[in-house]
Scaffold this active site. Sequence first.
Site, PDB file in Angstrom:
ATOM      1  N   HIS A 134       0.814  -1.221   0.000  1.00 54.59           N
ATOM      2  CA  HIS A 134       0.000   0.000   0.000  1.00 54.59           C
ATOM      3  C   HIS A 134       0.847   1.270   0.000  1.00 54.59           C
ATOM      4  O   HIS A 134       0.356   2.337  -0.340  1.00 54.59           O
ATOM      5  CB  HIS A 134      -1.003  -0.011   1.160  1.00 54.59           C
ATOM      6  CG  HIS A 134      -0.442   0.239   2.518  1.00 54.59           C
ATOM      7  ND1 HIS A 134      -0.277  -0.748   3.475  1.00 54.59           N
ATOM      8  CD2 HIS A 134      -0.017   1.381   3.108  1.00 54.59           C
ATOM      9  CE1 HIS A 134       0.204  -0.219   4.584  1.00 54.59           C
ATOM     10  NE2 HIS A 134       0.375   1.078   4.386  1.00 54.59           N
TER      11      HIS A 134
ATOM     12  N   ASP B  33      -0.018  -7.769   1.583  1.00 55.95           N
ATOM     13  CA  ASP B  33       0.437  -6.372   1.558  1.00 55.95           C
ATOM     14  C   ASP B  33       1.960  -6.267   1.587  1.00 55.95           C
ATOM     15  O   ASP B  33       2.561  -5.960   2.602  1.00 55.95           O
ATOM     16  CB  ASP B  33      -0.177  -5.638   2.766  1.00 55.95           C
ATOM     17  CG  ASP B  33       0.085  -4.138   2.742  1.00 55.95           C
ATOM     18  OD1 ASP B  33       0.501  -3.612   1.685  1.00 55.95           O
ATOM     19  OD2 ASP B  33      -0.142  -3.494   3.781  1.00 55.95           O
TER      20      ASP B  33
ATOM     21  N   SER C  72       4.374   2.110   8.106  1.00 58.02           N
ATOM     22  CA  SER C  72       4.028   1.053   7.149  1.00 58.02           C
ATOM     23  C   SER C  72       5.255   0.537   6.405  1.00 58.02           C
ATOM     24  O   SER C  72       6.107   1.303   5.964  1.00 58.02           O
ATOM     25  CB  SER C  72       3.023   1.566   6.118  1.00 58.02           C
ATOM     26  OG  SER C  72       1.752   1.677   6.673  1.00 58.02           O
TER      27      SER C  72
END
Length: 280
Positions: A83, A136, A233
């Site tokens: 992402h 992811d 992230s």
Amino acid sequence: MRRRLARALALPLTLVAAGAAIPQATAAPVAADSIVVGGFPVDVSQSPYTVALSSRDRFGGTRAGQFCGGVAVGRTTVLTAAHCMDKEVLGTAPERLRDLRVIAGRTELLSDRGQEVAVRAIWVNPTYDGVTNSGDFAVLSLADPLPATSVIGMAGAGDPAYRSDTAATVYGWGDTTGSGSYAGSLHGARVRVQPDALCEQAYPGGSHGTYRAETMLCAGEVAGGRDACQGDSGGPLVAEGRLIGLVSWGAGCGWAGSPGVYTRISDVLRTLGWSAASPS
């Protein structure tokens, strides 16, 4: 950033201080500027495999363009969250971002320590599901090699590092309070691997997200207080000296009953056909 159901999208994940009030956010990955909540300062020499993803063109120079984390699993190979490569985050297709770089060997983002290496190629997992956040991860190939000492080994399927209650540490430059308090230096937070059942209960689907044990890993503290957050992230979750997860998503930062959800590294290895030994 870290994608969250209650963690904001397109901002770095951070380590939030225990007991801090955390505002509700929308369901999305968390991008780059935050630090770990409930964490502590870390010199990069203690986690030399932790790298920052940077684009000054897109995110400005205040934090050296940092927007996500990553982890060196080979001298020219970095794993990060899929992402983080979203057009929604980058404003364009990742291959068109001219100044995408990996910052390695640097504790303070604005120092001149370490090196900034251009990203030569980007591979985003084609089975990544932006709704459930399953799969992811992305692989960045670097134009120049990092030092061999910057590389961490990965935990394969069945590795004891994945067992519930195993002590782990998550690293990043993200939000340290859950309310947009971004620090410019590397932080870490101590968490524990949690049973899959805990995240299955916390994230059964719908607006709170869907936890899938085969591709995800549950980690945090049952009582909350220590967690990754916005801007973290793609950063590493490490246990027993091995990489077990990548910061991915969750509800809020450090909320009781809402552990962080990480991309499970054993699934990354399976998808890529890699062994636990690091790629070149």
